[in-house]
Design a protein around this motif. Sequence first.
Motif, mmCIF file in Angstrom:
data_model
loop_
_atom_site.group_PDB
_atom_site.id
_atom_site.type_symbol
_atom_site.label_atom_id
_atom_site.label_comp_id
_atom_site.label_asym_id
_atom_site.label_seq_id
_atom_site.Cartn_x
_atom_site.Cartn_y
_atom_site.Cartn_z
ATOM 1 N N UNK A 59 18.344 13.626 -2.573
ATOM 2 C CA UNK A 59 17.354 13.015 -3.454
ATOM 3 C C UNK A 59 17.879 11.721 -4.068
ATOM 4 N N UNK A 60 19.136 11.715 -4.479
ATOM 5 C CA UNK A 60 19.702 10.494 -5.060
ATOM 6 C C UNK A 60 19.667 9.358 -4.034
ATOM 7 N N UNK A 61 20.084 9.679 -2.806
ATOM 8 C CA UNK A 61 20.059 8.670 -1.749
ATOM 9 C C UNK A 61 18.618 8.256 -1.436
ATOM 10 N N UNK A 62 17.735 9.243 -1.304
ATOM 11 C CA UNK A 62 16.348 8.957 -0.936
ATOM 12 C C UNK A 62 15.603 8.148 -1.969
ATOM 13 N N UNK A 63 15.752 8.490 -3.260
ATOM 14 C CA UNK A 63 15.061 7.732 -4.297
ATOM 15 C C UNK A 63 15.615 6.314 -4.398
ATOM 16 N N UNK A 64 16.920 6.178 -4.163
ATOM 17 C CA UNK A 64 17.490 4.837 -4.133
ATOM 18 C C UNK A 64 16.925 4.009 -2.994
ATOM 19 N N UNK A 65 16.812 4.633 -1.817
ATOM 20 C CA UNK A 65 16.226 3.924 -0.673
ATOM 21 C C UNK A 65 14.755 3.598 -0.929
ATOM 22 N N UNK A 66 14.040 4.526 -1.572
ATOM 23 C CA UNK A 66 12.621 4.286 -1.870
ATOM 24 C C UNK A 66 12.457 3.085 -2.795
ATOM 25 N N UNK A 67 13.343 2.956 -3.790
ATOM 26 C CA UNK A 67 13.272 1.806 -4.695
ATOM 27 C C UNK A 67 13.576 0.509 -3.949
ATOM 28 N N UNK A 68 14.551 0.576 -3.022
ATOM 29 C CA UNK A 68 14.902 -0.622 -2.250
ATOM 30 C C UNK A 68 13.771 -1.018 -1.304
ATOM 31 N N UNK A 69 13.088 0.003 -0.761
ATOM 32 C CA UNK A 69 12.019 -0.277 0.204
ATOM 33 C C UNK A 69 10.693 -0.606 -0.476
ATOM 34 N N UNK A 70 10.657 -0.533 -1.810
ATOM 35 C CA UNK A 70 9.405 -0.754 -2.523
ATOM 36 C C UNK A 70 8.803 -2.120 -2.275
ATOM 37 N N UNK A 71 9.648 -3.128 -2.087
ATOM 38 C CA UNK A 71 9.126 -4.477 -1.881
ATOM 39 C C UNK A 71 8.280 -4.577 -0.621
ATOM 40 N N UNK A 72 8.669 -3.834 0.412
ATOM 41 C CA UNK A 72 7.905 -3.897 1.664
ATOM 42 C C UNK A 72 6.535 -3.263 1.515
ATOM 43 N N UNK A 73 6.371 -2.407 0.493
ATOM 44 C CA UNK A 73 5.089 -1.728 0.288
ATOM 45 C C UNK A 73 4.188 -2.465 -0.684
ATOM 46 N N UNK A 74 4.719 -3.435 -1.397
ATOM 47 C CA UNK A 74 3.967 -4.029 -2.497
ATOM 48 C C UNK A 74 2.628 -4.596 -2.046
ATOM 49 N N UNK A 75 2.573 -5.142 -0.829
ATOM 50 C CA UNK A 75 1.317 -5.730 -0.343
ATOM 51 C C UNK A 75 0.266 -4.668 -0.042
ATOM 52 N N UNK A 76 0.690 -3.406 0.066
ATOM 53 C CA UNK A 76 -0.236 -2.322 0.375
ATOM 54 C C UNK A 76 -0.714 -1.591 -0.874
ATOM 55 N N UNK A 77 -0.176 -1.974 -2.037
ATOM 56 C CA UNK A 77 -0.483 -1.255 -3.271
ATOM 57 C C UNK A 77 -1.460 -2.046 -4.129
ATOM 58 N N UNK A 78 -2.239 -1.330 -4.921
ATOM 59 C CA UNK A 78 -3.198 -1.938 -5.828
ATOM 60 C C UNK A 78 -2.946 -1.406 -7.232
ATOM 61 N N UNK A 79 -2.587 -2.302 -8.144
ATOM 62 C CA UNK A 79 -2.394 -1.955 -9.548
ATOM 63 C C UNK A 79 -1.352 -0.855 -9.740
ATOM 64 N N UNK A 80 -0.347 -0.835 -8.880
ATOM 65 C CA UNK A 80 0.732 0.160 -8.971
ATOM 66 C C UNK A 80 2.045 -0.546 -8.683
#
Length: 805
Positions: free
Chosen positions: A742-763
């Motif tokens: 979980x520590x590794x996964x949540x860290x990776x999720x935070x790092x990968x968040x930028x790639x998802x930003x264009x797919x998100x709305x108001x989040x």
Amino acid sequence: MNQLTYALRQLAKSPLLTSAAVLSLALAIGANTALFSIFDQLVLRPHSFSDPKSLVRVWVQSSSTQVPGPALSLTKYEFARDNQTVFTSVAASAQTSLVYTRVNAEPEQLDVQRVTASFFPTLAISPAIGRNFDPSEDKAGGSDVTVLSHEFARAHFGTASAALGQMVTLNGIDHRVIGVMPPHPSAPYSGTQAFITHTWDPATLNAAQVQAGARYLQVTARLRPGVTLKEANQELAILDSRYESAFVGRLDAKTPMILKTLSEELAGALGTTLGFLLGAVGAVLLIACANVSNLFLASLSARSKEVTIRLSMGAERRHITQQFMVESLIFSALATGVGAAGGRAALFLIQRAAINQLPPDTTLNFSPLTYIFMASVCMICTIAVGLFPAMQSPSFGIATVLRDASRGVPGGARGTRFRSGLIVAQVAVSAVLLVGSALLMLSFYRLQHTPAGLKTDGVATALLNVPVDRYKTPPERADFYRRVVERLKSNPQIKDASVAFGLPFAGPPVSPYTIFGQPVRPAPERALANLHIVGPDFFNVLGIPLMEGRLMSERDDFNAPGVCLINESFARRLFPSESAVGKRLLRGIGADIPVEIIGVVGNVRANGLTLPAPDAIYYAFAQVPKPTANLLARVDGDPHLLEKVMHDAVSQVDAAQPVASFQTMDAVLQQTVGLQRLLASVVALFATVALFLTSVGLYGVIAYSVAQRTSEIGVRIAIGARPKQIILHVLSDGMKLVSVGLIVGLGLAAMAGRTMSSLLFSVSAVNGPLYFVVALLFAMVAALACLTPAMRAARIDPLLALRGD
């Protein structure tokens, strides 16, 4: 063959393990195959024209909106065509809708493309029967001729050849059929029923607007051999500069041209979305491979003595490795076969669920490239699943293998660390998928609950396109639509009805405007606003509130002074310190037609829920009637019932006028968020599968660990350990792996968040509370997965355990 036969016997000895491995892998392979097939069809090969890399579309970017679009003016198309050196051919087309009439038959609204004579040669296609357009037919005064689609010709003339030479009446004008296209045309023309010439005569624009630089043509070109897209764009930039200097006052003087491949245009936002989904489903495949690899590694304990004996009798280590790889290949092939069947079923379900988000007439199926992809996935799974377990036996000396075999620990400490590492990796990847799906679901929820600024429940719409040869003047067109709306209102089921050109959420056009009293800037530099031309009851039908002033009435007709309404945010921007009511705007090519702002209405997110409400001007339909417009009506019950009511109302006014494109406004609105819904749903499904597979893998590792530590646990119980202590001890082993993952996964999720930003709305992609909820959910599921083997460990009889040892 000996290895193959032996491998089949070994797999048959453990039907439960083999079935679990096959089904686990098949689930992931099926999902990967289905998504890759969609990606291949809609992104890699969205059309079937020859030499797709050289086939390009010319887009332009408006200086006012900064939004690119695939539309050029006739004047700019002709200028670019005559002065370019980078294309072998250039063609223009314009989509339109024409009325097809015949004796003793209902009129039909046809999807028609007006094209230049160079259109088919540029696409490198030819009519299957007959001929292409002659250049003389593409000029003013040229013959009225048409090329029909194969499907339309068969449906209306029995056979394609029978249509040749026949007369087809479109908008009251007879067109001679000179050709029939091959069957199953490629996107984006798969829904086109007829092709005609006269691109210089669009029904929705007059000659003055066309010459002023109004943009309505899609321009397609074929790059010369050896010319790159970058080089072609450089030449277009030079042509832009020359055009602006030569035609300063035209509407499109400051609209630079940009080239895109036709494939890129057709793929659009699907490329990013499907690429993200492929990454998600690829992660599920990795988790499935890790699970099966763990199962394989566990099976070594039952076969370690067999491997030891074979090594002691002189078997080479490569033979042992080959044997395991052959077994891995067999069930990977089985899983691929089962996954292919599941992938086909998934394509069928996706086709039905996403029909409104797919290009028209799209049929999802497997292509030759899909089968190559499946074979590649099969080989990847074979290596990923079988390689490390296969290496465990030959990695140690015979004495080491015998020692570990007596303890029932395949691969010794190294094998244990590898299995633990796989679980950590599975948890990390699953956590990334869970965070991604949670972000997308939250984004979609907020999108769904974003106020659109209007009410769509109970409202339906249908498209009309009246022939200009029968309704020649604006007052005649306005009178036709007025009578149709009156017919609708006379129906007791209907609460209200109206007409509109520029429907919200359907890509409304934009139009230049000038504030009365301010300097009139050159046409290319004027500000733009969304253009809506509406009937008096338009705002009542859609529940758009009046904020100030008054709405339009029947008195605002062709003979009355020009009026308009604007939306609230637009009014605040134009007149921040005073009321907009009573102020005047100038419209028209020369900004010479004054219109008074009689009211201000609420904001509508007409360009989609993900975008803020645009500037919008609503003109009176009776003053600016268009031949093409949408009927709108509201009922208290099911709006689908309005289809027949609208058809009857139009027929009573003009029996030769067809009604097309009926749909509810709820459906129109939902289409704007369909891609987000599909993305959120599919990623959530993959995340659930990943969570399930990871839980199963964790259960298997903990259960296997308990089985291997039976003696140790028996000793602990014998010297006084309580069942609660045993349970907590086993749970802690599993939860340590989960915590690290979980520590590794949540860290990776935070790092990968930028790639998802264009797919998100108001989040925000980094959402602390959401990450905590995901971690808590995963911890609960993981604890349940570990609980069963932990409770089994607590019930071990120490006497039996020690006696067995």
